[in-house]
Design a protein around this motif. Structure first.
Motif, PDB file in Angstrom:
ATOM      1  N   GLU A 106      -5.321 -11.324   8.499  1.00  0.00           N
ATOM      2  CA  GLU A 106      -3.882 -11.085   8.581  1.00  0.00           C
ATOM      3  C   GLU A 106      -3.436 -10.084   7.511  1.00  0.00           C
ATOM      4  O   GLU A 106      -2.692  -9.152   7.789  1.00  0.00           O
ATOM      5  CB  GLU A 106      -3.113 -12.406   8.434  1.00  0.00           C
ATOM      6  N   GLN A 107      -3.909 -10.262   6.277  1.00  0.00           N
ATOM      7  CA  GLN A 107      -3.556  -9.339   5.191  1.00  0.00           C
ATOM      8  C   GLN A 107      -4.099  -7.939   5.478  1.00  0.00           C
ATOM      9  O   GLN A 107      -3.443  -6.946   5.215  1.00  0.00           O
ATOM     10  CB  GLN A 107      -4.094  -9.857   3.855  1.00  0.00           C
ATOM     11  N   PHE A 108      -5.312  -7.862   6.035  1.00  0.00           N
ATOM     12  CA  PHE A 108      -5.893  -6.565   6.380  1.00  0.00           C
ATOM     13  C   PHE A 108      -5.016  -5.828   7.389  1.00  0.00           C
ATOM     14  O   PHE A 108      -4.880  -4.607   7.332  1.00  0.00           O
ATOM     15  CB  PHE A 108      -7.311  -6.743   6.926  1.00  0.00           C
ATOM     16  N   GLY A 109      -4.390  -6.550   8.280  1.00  0.00           N
ATOM     17  CA  GLY A 109      -3.470  -5.931   9.228  1.00  0.00           C
ATOM     18  C   GLY A 109      -2.336  -5.201   8.523  1.00  0.00           C
ATOM     19  O   GLY A 109      -1.902  -4.133   8.960  1.00  0.00           O
ATOM     20  N   TYR A 110      -1.867  -5.740   7.408  1.00  0.00           N
ATOM     21  CA  TYR A 110      -0.794  -5.109   6.649  1.00  0.00           C
ATOM     22  C   TYR A 110      -1.318  -3.965   5.774  1.00  0.00           C
ATOM     23  O   TYR A 110      -0.614  -2.995   5.534  1.00  0.00           O
ATOM     24  CB  TYR A 110      -0.095  -6.125   5.735  1.00  0.00           C
ATOM     25  N   TRP A 111      -2.526  -4.116   5.243  1.00  0.00           N
ATOM     26  CA  TRP A 111      -3.053  -3.162   4.259  1.00  0.00           C
ATOM     27  C   TRP A 111      -4.092  -2.208   4.836  1.00  0.00           C
ATOM     28  O   TRP A 111      -4.756  -1.498   4.096  1.00  0.00           O
ATOM     29  CB  TRP A 111      -3.684  -3.933   3.107  1.00  0.00           C
ATOM     30  N   SER A 112      -4.260  -2.150   6.143  1.00  0.00           N
ATOM     31  CA  SER A 112      -5.332  -1.342   6.730  1.00  0.00           C
ATOM     32  C   SER A 112      -5.183   0.149   6.465  1.00  0.00           C
ATOM     33  O   SER A 112      -6.150   0.890   6.577  1.00  0.00           O
ATOM     34  CB  SER A 112      -5.414  -1.594   8.235  1.00  0.00           C
ATOM     35  N   HIS A 113      -4.018   0.601   6.071  1.00  0.00           N
ATOM     36  CA  HIS A 113      -3.775   2.015   5.794  1.00  0.00           C
ATOM     37  C   HIS A 113      -3.891   2.359   4.304  1.00  0.00           C
ATOM     38  O   HIS A 113      -3.555   3.456   3.887  1.00  0.00           O
ATOM     39  CB  HIS A 113      -2.377   2.397   6.297  1.00  0.00           C
ATOM     40  N   THR A 114      -4.381   1.400   3.501  1.00  0.00           N
ATOM     41  CA  THR A 114      -4.469   1.639   2.059  1.00  0.00           C
ATOM     42  C   THR A 114      -5.912   1.577   1.567  1.00  0.00           C
ATOM     43  O   THR A 114      -6.764   0.922   2.157  1.00  0.00           O
ATOM     44  CB  THR A 114      -3.652   0.597   1.264  1.00  0.00           C
ATOM     45  N   HIS A 115      -6.150   2.298   0.470  1.00  0.00           N
ATOM     46  CA  HIS A 115      -7.402   2.177  -0.265  1.00  0.00           C
ATOM     47  C   HIS A 115      -7.094   1.299  -1.464  1.00  0.00           C
ATOM     48  O   HIS A 115      -6.083   1.490  -2.151  1.00  0.00           O
ATOM     49  CB  HIS A 115      -7.926   3.537  -0.727  1.00  0.00           C
ATOM     50  N   LEU A 116      -7.945   0.321  -1.732  1.00  0.00           N
ATOM     51  CA  LEU A 116      -7.707  -0.645  -2.803  1.00  0.00           C
ATOM     52  C   LEU A 116      -8.636  -0.382  -3.970  1.00  0.00           C
ATOM     53  O   LEU A 116      -9.828  -0.120  -3.771  1.00  0.00           O
ATOM     54  CB  LEU A 116      -7.945  -2.059  -2.286  1.00  0.00           C
ATOM     55  N   THR A 117      -8.105  -0.465  -5.178  1.00  0.00           N
ATOM     56  CA  THR A 117      -8.917  -0.379  -6.385  1.00  0.00           C
ATOM     57  C   THR A 117      -8.670  -1.636  -7.201  1.00  0.00           C
ATOM     58  O   THR A 117      -7.526  -1.961  -7.519  1.00  0.00           O
ATOM     59  CB  THR A 117      -8.562   0.864  -7.215  1.00  0.00           C
ATOM     60  N   VAL A 118      -9.746  -2.349  -7.518  1.00  0.00           N
ATOM     61  CA  VAL A 118      -9.653  -3.541  -8.360  1.00  0.00           C
ATOM     62  C   VAL A 118      -9.701  -3.087  -9.809  1.00  0.00           C
ATOM     63  O   VAL A 118     -10.634  -2.389 -10.217  1.00  0.00           O
ATOM     64  CB  VAL A 118     -10.804  -4.527  -8.076  1.00  0.00           C
ATOM     65  N   ASP A 119      -8.699  -3.476 -10.573  1.00  0.00           N
ATOM     66  CA  ASP A 119      -8.607  -3.135 -11.985  1.00  0.00           C
ATOM     67  C   ASP A 119      -8.465  -4.428 -12.786  1.00  0.00           C
ATOM     68  O   ASP A 119      -8.361  -5.514 -12.211  1.00  0.00           O
ATOM     69  CB  ASP A 119      -7.413  -2.214 -12.222  1.00  0.00           C
ATOM     70  N   VAL A 120      -8.444  -4.313 -14.104  1.00  0.00           N
ATOM     71  CA  VAL A 120      -8.319  -5.457 -15.009  1.00  0.00           C
ATOM     72  C   VAL A 120      -7.160  -5.198 -15.960  1.00  0.00           C
ATOM     73  O   VAL A 120      -7.004  -4.078 -16.455  1.00  0.00           O
ATOM     74  CB  VAL A 120      -9.604  -5.645 -15.848  1.00  0.00           C
ATOM     75  N   VAL A 121      -6.349  -6.221 -16.193  1.00  0.00           N
ATOM     76  CA  VAL A 121      -5.278  -6.141 -17.190  1.00  0.00           C
ATOM     77  C   VAL A 121      -5.332  -7.386 -18.071  1.00  0.00           C
ATOM     78  O   VAL A 121      -5.919  -8.401 -17.692  1.00  0.00           O
ATOM     79  CB  VAL A 121      -3.878  -6.010 -16.535  1.00  0.00           C
ATOM     80  N   GLN A 122      -4.716  -7.295 -19.233  1.00  0.00           N
ATOM     81  CA  GLN A 122      -4.610  -8.445 -20.130  1.00  0.00           C
ATOM     82  C   GLN A 122      -3.649  -9.458 -19.523  1.00  0.00           C
ATOM     83  O   GLN A 122      -2.697  -9.095 -18.845  1.00  0.00           O
ATOM     84  CB  GLN A 122      -4.088  -8.006 -21.497  1.00  0.00           C
ATOM     85  N   GLY A 123      -3.886 -10.719 -19.800  1.00  0.00           N
ATOM     86  CA  GLY A 123      -3.011 -11.780 -19.327  1.00  0.00           C
ATOM     87  C   GLY A 123      -3.726 -12.681 -18.350  1.00  0.00           C
ATOM     88  O   GLY A 123      -4.669 -12.267 -17.684  1.00  0.00           O
TER      89      GLY A 123
END
Length: 144
Positions: free
Chosen positions: A101-118
């Motif tokens: 279901e989420q892929f249906g919404y985000w299928s037009h995006t490229h995703l980058t996993v990053d790291v932040v503090q917290g």
């Protein structure tokens, strides 16, 4: 965040481009977590707040099925001085899953996993490190 990224190997039939990448910081944290917990996996669900953050689990601890899409596989074993390639070339992969279901919404995006503090909430294995994974997305400029 640096510009150096590790692109996932392509897993979706008929596609020839990576849909997800890891920043160098994410790779470093994942290698540390892998040493502590063994093989890992990501699952990206829908929802709000931390429900939209990628959750990192020991491989197989989150059960996937027909309601999930495998977006890519990463090979964290290569130590190449910070210059990462894109192909998964053996060993135990780190898989990145997303709810269909989420892929249906985000299928037009490229995703980058990053790291932040917290600390985020939930059961993601990075929480005790005082860091959390997050998704940075960009619109793809190629046909999907």
């Amino acid at each position: 965040m640096t510009d150096t990224k590790l692109n996932a190997a392509v897993t979706l039939p008929g596609e020839d481009f990576s849909r997800v990448a890891l920043t160098a910081e994410a790779v470093g944290l994942l290698r540390k977590l892998w040493a502590q917990h063994g093989p890992l996996m990501f699952h990206q669900s829908g929802g709000c707040c931390d429900g939209s953050a990628p959750m990192c689990y020991p491989a197989g601890e989150f059960l996937t099925g027909d309601s999930d899409v495998l977006l890519g596989r990463f090979d964290l074993s290569a130590d190449d001085g910070g210059v990462f390639g894109s192909a998964y070339d053996g060993g135990q992969p780190l898989e990145f899953w997303m709810s269909r279901e989420q892929f249906g919404y985000w299928s037009h995006t490229h995703l980058t996993v990053d790291v932040v503090q917290g600390r985020g909430s939930g059961f993601s294995v990075e929480a005790p490190e005082g860091k959390r994974f997050l998704i940075r997305s960009t619109l793809m400029d190629w046909p999907v």
